[in-house]
Design a protein around this motif. Structure first.
Motif, PDB file in Angstrom:
ATOM      1  N   GLN A 164       0.754  -1.410  -0.149  1.00  0.00           N
ATOM      2  CA  GLN A 164       0.001   0.100   0.033  1.00  0.00           C
ATOM      3  C   GLN A 164       1.069   1.274   0.026  1.00  0.00           C
ATOM      4  OE1 GLN A 164      -2.811   0.171   3.015  1.00  0.00           O
ATOM      5  NE2 GLN A 164      -4.471  -0.945   2.019  1.00  0.00           N
ATOM      6  N   ALA A 165       0.338   2.361  -0.573  1.00  0.00           N
ATOM      7  CA  ALA A 165       0.948   3.699  -0.435  1.00  0.00           C
ATOM      8  C   ALA A 165       0.885   4.012   0.857  1.00  0.00           C
ATOM      9  CB  ALA A 165       0.357   4.462  -1.490  1.00  0.00           C
ATOM     10  N   PRO A 166       1.724   4.988   1.221  1.00  0.00           N
ATOM     11  CA  PRO A 166       1.350   5.759   2.560  1.00  0.00           C
ATOM     12  C   PRO A 166       0.137   6.333   2.788  1.00  0.00           C
ATOM     13  CG  PRO A 166       3.083   6.889   1.341  1.00  0.00           C
ATOM     14  CD  PRO A 166       2.808   5.804   0.483  1.00  0.00           C
ATOM     15  N   ALA A 167      -0.376   6.338   4.005  1.00  0.00           N
ATOM     16  CA  ALA A 167      -1.552   7.226   3.997  1.00  0.00           C
ATOM     17  C   ALA A 167      -1.122   8.665   4.095  1.00  0.00           C
ATOM     18  CB  ALA A 167      -2.381   6.978   5.674  1.00  0.00           C
ATOM     19  N   LEU A 168      -1.679   9.491   3.356  1.00  0.00           N
ATOM     20  CA  LEU A 168      -1.148  10.982   3.032  1.00  0.00           C
ATOM     21  C   LEU A 168      -2.444  11.922   3.247  1.00  0.00           C
ATOM     22  CD1 LEU A 168       0.849  10.390  -0.009  1.00  0.00           C
ATOM     23  CD2 LEU A 168       1.813  10.758   2.287  1.00  0.00           C
ATOM     24  N   THR A 169      -2.165  13.061   3.640  1.00  0.00           N
ATOM     25  CA  THR A 169      -3.325  13.875   3.439  1.00  0.00           C
ATOM     26  C   THR A 169      -2.859  15.213   2.755  1.00  0.00           C
ATOM     27  OG1 THR A 169      -4.756  15.480   5.192  1.00  0.00           O
ATOM     28  CG2 THR A 169      -2.234  15.152   5.557  1.00  0.00           C
ATOM     29  N   GLY A 170      -3.810  15.946   2.407  1.00  0.00           N
ATOM     30  CA  GLY A 170      -3.590  17.151   1.492  1.00  0.00           C
ATOM     31  C   GLY A 170      -3.083  16.784   0.373  1.00  0.00           C
ATOM     32  N   ASN A 171      -2.264  17.611  -0.467  1.00  0.00           N
ATOM     33  CA  ASN A 171      -1.864  17.412  -1.712  1.00  0.00           C
ATOM     34  C   ASN A 171      -0.199  17.208  -1.647  1.00  0.00           C
ATOM     35  OD1 ASN A 171      -0.871  20.210  -1.817  1.00  0.00           O
ATOM     36  ND2 ASN A 171      -3.026  20.716  -2.276  1.00  0.00           N
ATOM     37  N   GLY A 172       0.512  16.696  -2.676  1.00  0.00           N
ATOM     38  CA  GLY A 172       1.808  16.412  -2.573  1.00  0.00           C
ATOM     39  C   GLY A 172       2.455  16.997  -3.881  1.00  0.00           C
ATOM     40  N   ILE A 173       3.582  16.822  -3.993  1.00  0.00           N
ATOM     41  CA  ILE A 173       4.700  17.036  -5.248  1.00  0.00           C
ATOM     42  C   ILE A 173       5.458  15.616  -5.532  1.00  0.00           C
ATOM     43  CG2 ILE A 173       4.631  19.485  -4.793  1.00  0.00           C
ATOM     44  CD1 ILE A 173       7.252  19.135  -3.450  1.00  0.00           C
ATOM     45  N   SER A 174       5.759  15.614  -6.779  1.00  0.00           N
ATOM     46  CA  SER A 174       6.217  14.420  -7.173  1.00  0.00           C
ATOM     47  C   SER A 174       7.267  14.944  -8.340  1.00  0.00           C
ATOM     48  CB  SER A 174       5.493  13.482  -7.630  1.00  0.00           C
ATOM     49  OG  SER A 174       4.502  13.620  -8.766  1.00  0.00           O
ATOM     50  N   CYS A 175       8.134  13.847  -8.867  1.00  0.00           N
ATOM     51  CA  CYS A 175       9.031  13.994  -9.989  1.00  0.00           C
ATOM     52  C   CYS A 175       9.279  12.520 -10.513  1.00  0.00           C
ATOM     53  CB  CYS A 175      10.455  14.707  -9.758  1.00  0.00           C
ATOM     54  SG  CYS A 175      11.276  14.000  -8.602  1.00  0.00           S
ATOM     55  N   LEU A 176       9.887  12.330 -11.661  1.00  0.00           N
ATOM     56  CA  LEU A 176      10.071  10.907 -12.236  1.00  0.00           C
ATOM     57  C   LEU A 176      11.576  10.923 -12.446  1.00  0.00           C
ATOM     58  CD1 LEU A 176       9.176   8.488 -13.924  1.00  0.00           C
ATOM     59  CD2 LEU A 176       8.807   9.905 -15.883  1.00  0.00           C
ATOM     60  N   ASP A 177      12.056   9.870 -12.275  1.00  0.00           N
ATOM     61  CA  ASP A 177      13.489   9.355 -12.661  1.00  0.00           C
ATOM     62  C   ASP A 177      13.206   8.379 -13.650  1.00  0.00           C
ATOM     63  OD1 ASP A 177      15.693   8.338 -13.042  1.00  0.00           O
ATOM     64  OD2 ASP A 177      16.162   7.697 -10.970  1.00  0.00           O
ATOM     65  N   GLU A 178      13.268   8.757 -14.901  1.00  0.00           N
ATOM     66  CA  GLU A 178      13.040   7.989 -16.190  1.00  0.00           C
ATOM     67  C   GLU A 178      14.018   6.752 -16.282  1.00  0.00           C
ATOM     68  OE1 GLU A 178      11.797   9.721 -19.949  1.00  0.00           O
ATOM     69  OE2 GLU A 178      12.109  11.971 -18.827  1.00  0.00           O
ATOM     70  N   ALA A 179      15.464   7.004 -15.935  1.00  0.00           N
ATOM     71  CA  ALA A 179      16.199   6.006 -16.108  1.00  0.00           C
ATOM     72  C   ALA A 179      15.855   4.749 -15.386  1.00  0.00           C
ATOM     73  CB  ALA A 179      17.586   6.313 -15.889  1.00  0.00           C
ATOM     74  N   SER A 180      15.295   5.142 -14.019  1.00  0.00           N
ATOM     75  CA  SER A 180      15.097   3.861 -13.138  1.00  0.00           C
ATOM     76  C   SER A 180      13.661   3.451 -13.082  1.00  0.00           C
ATOM     77  CB  SER A 180      15.537   4.269 -11.587  1.00  0.00           C
ATOM     78  OG  SER A 180      14.727   5.345 -11.092  1.00  0.00           O
ATOM     79  N   GLY A 181      13.079   4.240 -13.696  1.00  0.00           N
ATOM     80  CA  GLY A 181      11.389   4.031 -13.803  1.00  0.00           C
ATOM     81  C   GLY A 181      10.882   4.047 -12.061  1.00  0.00           C
TER      82      GLY A 181
END
Length: 540
Positions: A394-411
């Motif tokens: 399971q993904a962590p239990a989060l609240t509010g909104n978040g930010i993200s980025c992608l490492d294409e080389a490692s997927g």
């Protein structure tokens, strides 16, 4: 046969005589493929001075080769009713070694003699039990053309500022100033709660959109701030992809799918995002800008006439409509949208905590709501269909909104958000291949955050150093960059722009992207919803 895909179009041009100078590129699927387990082939339309992408889906246990050449006068018939649509003599063969779904880049030189050049592409896979000894994909017929619409002519010739970017040393900043305006709509304005600009290496620039100020109307233009912009990094200029909705004169109607269209039947995205959040990405394989809609009613005060054509039972628009993504075709310069299907995704689009990334020609969608913590949604632009994928944990239990980025080389996707139980900010990673979530085990502590993480914060992956940069901007202060070293699993020493540049960041809004092929992080900083901004570059 020639075996260099980079020389393909130049070689074909030498053997091709007169051909029509068609302006728009073309691509058409022909045949269905044959064999025991035929691969499938998709291709973006070839555009002068750009990169054409092939997507090949085949079994992981086979070897695949792509054959590219002129269209055969008539299909070549092989045993087992296999049809070859490429004129084999003089064709180019290119091996594709990676298994499963994969992409192949085909550079198209900016050479006017190539305009209108017809192409045929097909792939074969082996070993197989098919009568021919190999499986054959569907074919694709294409014609080289020019990019259409507001992004015509991209990528731009490299301006002198790119040399200055290339000369940047480690941990250094460069003020590029105010970009050249769009000839019709001028300059883009600030966007709050919009940390991410969607970068395209093919176009050499990034998209910026997201409503701001909760229904804000720019008093200088009389337009609702739901406009879509493209920052042309190579040319240091703005292109307006979609102008803001004219609040006084907006007049649309619903088509057969209950999507809003203008009098000519063209799709018009109107007040679709609320804010930009993490709802945009760019799919290089299909050359599509992707927007995941977010229900909101901020627009009602300024555009009440819209209530006249939206469904009576839901002025905010039915939730199913918001499960139909918006796609801007960067080749043909038009918006695309299709119904979500019989079983649309049930991610919580009202949570403001949906994150999207283009991975391998599909769109990865993560929803932090409790009901969806054990799965990831995927959107396939080829078929305009959604599918759910169970995660290994399971993904962590989060609240509010978040930010993200992608490492294409490692997927791997990195996600920074606030834990629901402790209300502490933490960073997690999601490995697309193993479908697993993991908390970042790091020396030190990630900076504390409110639940509104997208306000003045963003996440960027630095491909060269394999570092995740968390930037935080508070009020009128300069941003602070917190580097997380993936290899050592530790937070490094924070840094900020030099004092001489501090005045550039007294403005409120900050949006950013990473241009990996230039090894630079690019920030758009603007004073507010109606204020035009400037571009600042940073090398880690």
């Amino acid at each position: 046969m020639c075996r260099s895909p980079h020389l393909l179009l130049a070689a074909l041009a030498l053997v091709t005589s007169q051909h029509p100078a068609a302006q728009a590129p073309q691509v058409t699927v022909v045949g269905t493929g044959c064999g025991a387990a035929p691969p499938s082939l998709a291709m973006t339309a070839p555009v002068l001075g750009s990169t054409c992408w092939l997507r090949i889906d085949s079994l992981a246990t086979v070897t695949t080769a792509v054959v590219i050449g002129s269209p055969a006068p008539a299909p070549w018939l092989l045993p087992g009713d296999c049809a070859v649509h490429v004129d084999v003599p003089g064709a180019v063969v290119h091996g594709v070694s990676s298994p499963g779904g994969r992409g192949l880049a085909l550079p198209v030189p900016h050479a006017l003699p190539l305009l209108g050049l017809p192409l045929a592409v097909q792939c074969v896979a082996w070993p197989t039990t098919a009568a021919a000894g190999f499986d054959v994909s569907n074919g694709v017929h294409a014609k080289v053309g020019l990019r259409q619409g507001p992004l015509a002519g991209l990528p731009s010739p490299a301006g002198p500022h790119l040399a200055a970017i290339a000369a940047l040393g480690p941990d250094s900043w460069l003020d590029l100033g105010v970009p050249q305006p769009d000839p019709v709509h001028g300059l883009a304005t600030g966007r709050e709660y919009t940390p991410r600009m969607a970068w395209s290496a093919t176009l050499q620039g990034a998209f910026l959109t997201g409503e701001s100020g909760h229904g804000y109307v720019n008093p200088q233009t009389g337009r609702y701030v739901d406009d879509v912009w493209f920052y042309d990094l190579a040319g240091h200029a703005w292109r307006c992809v979609k102008a803001g909705s004219p609040v006084a004169t907006l007049s649309l109607q619903l088509d057969a799918h209950r999507f809003e269209v203008d009098a000519q039947g063209r799709l018009v995205p109107t007040a679709q995002l609320g804010h930009g959040y993490e709802l945009v990405t760019y799919d290089e394989l299909h050359q599509l800008f992707f927007m995941q809609p977010l229900p909101n009613t901020y627009w009602v005060t300024s555009m009440p006439q819209r209530l006249g054509w939206l469904p009576d039972n839901d002025p905010g628009f039915p939730a199913s409509q918001y499960r139909s993504p918006w796609l801007f075709d960067a080749i043909f310069g038009e918006w695309r949208r299709r119904p979500p299907g019989a079983s649309p995704p049930d991610f919580n689009v009202a949570a403001r905590a949906v994150a999207v990334h283009a991975i391998g020609g599909r769109i990865w969608v993560f929803d932090t709501s409790a009901a969806n913590r054990a799965r990831i949604w995927w959107f396939d632009p080829d078929t305009a269909t959604w599918s759910a994928e169970a995660t290994a944990n399971q993904a962590p239990a989060l609240t509010g909104n978040g930010i993200s980025c992608l490492d294409e080389a490692s997927g791997r996707v990195w996600y920074y958000g606030v834990e629901a139980t402790s209300l502490q900010a933490r960073m997690w990673s999601y490995d697309v291949g193993s479908r697993t979530w993991q908390t970042a085990i790091a020396a030190g502590t990630p900076p504390h955050s409110t639940i509104y993480v997208t306000a003045g914060r963003g996440l960027l992956h630095d491909a060269r150093d394999d570092v995740v940069l968390l930037w935080i901007k508070s009020g009128s202060g300069a941003p602070v960059l917190h580097p997380y070293d993936v290899r050592t699993a530790s937070w490094g020493t924070p840094s900020s722009p030099p004092a001489a540049m501090a005045s550039l960041f007294t403005w409120r809004h900050l949006n950013a992207f990473h241009a990996a092929d230039h090894d630079v992080h690019v920030f758009h900083v603007a004073p507010g919803d109606s204020g035009t901004g400037r571009i600042v570059a940073y090398r880690h």
